[in-house]
Design a protein around this motif. Structure first.
Motif, PDB file in Angstrom:
ATOM      1  N   TYR A 193       5.379 -86.333 -33.018  1.00 36.18           N
ATOM      2  CA  TYR A 193       5.173 -84.698 -33.000  1.00 36.18           C
ATOM      3  C   TYR A 193       6.081 -84.845 -34.222  1.00 36.18           C
ATOM      4  O   TYR A 193       5.582 -82.832 -35.046  1.00 36.18           O
ATOM      5  N   LYS A 239      13.517 -71.866 -23.110  1.00 41.75           N
ATOM      6  CA  LYS A 239      11.859 -71.789 -22.710  1.00 41.75           C
ATOM      7  C   LYS A 239      11.311 -71.171 -23.515  1.00 41.75           C
ATOM      8  O   LYS A 239       9.393 -72.107 -23.515  1.00 41.75           O
ATOM      9  N   LYS A 240      11.377 -69.693 -24.375  1.00 42.05           N
ATOM     10  CA  LYS A 240       9.771 -68.927 -24.778  1.00 42.05           C
ATOM     11  C   LYS A 240       9.767 -70.167 -26.012  1.00 42.05           C
ATOM     12  O   LYS A 240       8.352 -71.004 -26.329  1.00 42.05           O
ATOM     13  N   VAL A 266      10.164 -73.556 -26.018  1.00 46.81           N
ATOM     14  CA  VAL A 266       9.272 -74.408 -25.725  1.00 46.81           C
ATOM     15  C   VAL A 266       7.474 -74.456 -24.981  1.00 46.81           C
ATOM     16  O   VAL A 266       6.738 -75.801 -25.582  1.00 46.81           O
ATOM     17  N   ASP A 267       7.697 -73.607 -24.427  1.00 52.38           N
ATOM     18  CA  ASP A 267       6.001 -73.580 -24.142  1.00 52.38           C
ATOM     19  C   ASP A 267       5.293 -72.547 -24.543  1.00 52.38           C
ATOM     20  O   ASP A 267       4.524 -73.563 -24.443  1.00 52.38           O
ATOM     21  N   ASN A 268       6.009 -72.199 -25.903  1.00 52.61           N
ATOM     22  CA  ASN A 268       4.892 -72.088 -26.889  1.00 52.61           C
ATOM     23  C   ASN A 268       4.705 -73.092 -28.332  1.00 52.61           C
ATOM     24  O   ASN A 268       4.245 -72.905 -28.938  1.00 52.61           O
ATOM     25  N   SER A 269       5.366 -74.092 -27.764  1.00 54.60           N
ATOM     26  CA  SER A 269       5.004 -74.919 -29.238  1.00 54.60           C
ATOM     27  C   SER A 269       5.223 -76.735 -29.182  1.00 54.60           C
ATOM     28  O   SER A 269       4.846 -76.948 -27.466  1.00 54.60           O
ATOM     29  N   ALA A 303       7.308 -78.662 -28.540  1.00 51.53           N
ATOM     30  CA  ALA A 303       7.938 -78.958 -27.679  1.00 51.53           C
ATOM     31  C   ALA A 303       7.419 -79.281 -26.099  1.00 51.53           C
ATOM     32  O   ALA A 303       8.197 -80.293 -25.468  1.00 51.53           O
ATOM     33  N   LYS A 304       7.081 -78.663 -25.568  1.00 52.16           N
ATOM     34  CA  LYS A 304       6.531 -78.556 -24.345  1.00 52.16           C
ATOM     35  C   LYS A 304       5.490 -80.394 -23.980  1.00 52.16           C
ATOM     36  O   LYS A 304       5.237 -80.205 -22.824  1.00 52.16           O
ATOM     37  N   LYS A 305       5.134 -80.423 -24.909  1.00 48.45           N
ATOM     38  CA  LYS A 305       3.982 -81.320 -24.769  1.00 48.45           C
ATOM     39  C   LYS A 305       4.677 -83.004 -24.862  1.00 48.45           C
ATOM     40  O   LYS A 305       4.728 -83.786 -24.399  1.00 48.45           O
ATOM     41  N   SER A 306       6.197 -82.934 -25.407  1.00 44.82           N
ATOM     42  CA  SER A 306       6.565 -83.770 -25.141  1.00 44.82           C
ATOM     43  C   SER A 306       7.910 -84.888 -23.760  1.00 44.82           C
ATOM     44  O   SER A 306       7.630 -85.510 -23.798  1.00 44.82           O
ATOM     45  N   TYR A 345       9.982 -83.680 -21.469  1.00 50.40           N
ATOM     46  CA  TYR A 345      11.449 -83.479 -21.984  1.00 50.40           C
ATOM     47  C   TYR A 345      11.540 -82.951 -20.835  1.00 50.40           C
ATOM     48  O   TYR A 345      11.481 -81.689 -21.666  1.00 50.40           O
TER      49      TYR A 345
END
Length: 263
Positions: free
Chosen positions: A33, A80-81, A83-86, A88-91, A93
């Motif tokens: 990342y 959540k917004k 995480v879901d748009n970046s 971070a969602k692929k991590s 976690y």
């Protein structure tokens, strides 16, 4: 006999230190990342377990969770917004966001694995001139803490602490106490330097996450001003602190805004 005993101690001390160095070097990997090479001694699953097990006690240290469900929902939605748009969602976690009851300590922090906290003292400072919560500033705070998680800063710090402890143990066995104390002082300075680098990287990641989620990253500068004011005129000099000076952070944030705004 004394010289022989000293030589044995030196060999044992050197072996302890060498083992710590070899173990640390063998833990090198590239963070997908950030693209940064890190030394990590635990897995993402272990990070998650550590965060989940530590979260209740950390919350308790700040008076528990804040009772206002509406405020907590705001924190959840913005977190959540982000995480879901970046990235971070692929991590993978399982991010969870917690508003703490503490109304005196202006702070936010993250545990490894995705547990993110903000105190009500800081939350209540994130208001505009009309007295309404500024969602962009809250996004800046949470984005910075998400950056610590995906940057795996806690896991990297654990690996550095293991290395430091191994080197100090080797110095304590092989040399006199004054030498070991000197090594400890050097290690402390090095670890503070790494702490400052982690903060700057999290600021950079925070800007990146904010842009991707549609928030205005310039408001992260406002957050820095709040933290600067909270620290007061007698704040610890940068070279003695794990956190960079707020003015230096603001300059780096401005650079990050220029970098990510073009994408």
């Amino acid at each position: 006999m004394r010289r022989s005993g000293l030589n044995i101690r030196l060999l044992i001390g050197a072996a302890i230190a060498l083992f710590a160095v070899v173990k640390y070097c063998a833990s090198a990997e590239t963070n997908p990342y950030t693209g940064k090479k890190q030394h990590i001694s635990i897995s993402p699953k272990e990070e998650i377990a550590i965060g989940l097990s530590s979260a209740p006690s950390m919350a308790q240290q700040h008076g528990g969770l804040h009772p206002n469900a509406q405020y907590q929902q705001i924190v959840d939605v913005i977190g959540k917004k982000l995480v879901d748009n970046s990235i971070a969602k692929k991590s993978g976690y399982p991010f969870e966001f917690h508003l703490l009851r503490d109304d005196r300590t202006i702070n936010a922090f993250a545990l490894p694995g995705g547990q993110v906290f903000i105190t009500f003292a800081l939350f209540s400072k994130l208001v505009n001139q009309e007295g309404r919560l500024n969602e962009n500033m809250l996004a800046g705070v949470l984005g910075h803490e998400i950056g610590h998680v995906i940057g795996r800063h806690s896991a990297a710090r654990m690996a550095k602490q293991d290395l430091t402890q191994g080197l100090l143990s080797g110095a304590a066995v092989g040399f006199d106490p004054s030498t070991a104390q000197g090594a400890a002082a050097i290690a402390n300075v090095v670890n503070m330097k790494y702490g400052r680098e982690d903060e700057l990287e999290s600021d950079d990641l925070g800007v990146r996450l904010m842009v991707k989620a549609g928030y205005d990253p310039r408001y992260l500068i406002n957050v820095m001003e709040i933290l600067k004011a909270a620290a007061g005129p007698n704040r610890t000099p940068e070279f003695q602190s794990t956190h960079p000076d707020p003015e230096n952070r603001i300059e780096k944030i401005k650079e990050a805004i220029k970098k990510y705004a073009k994408r």
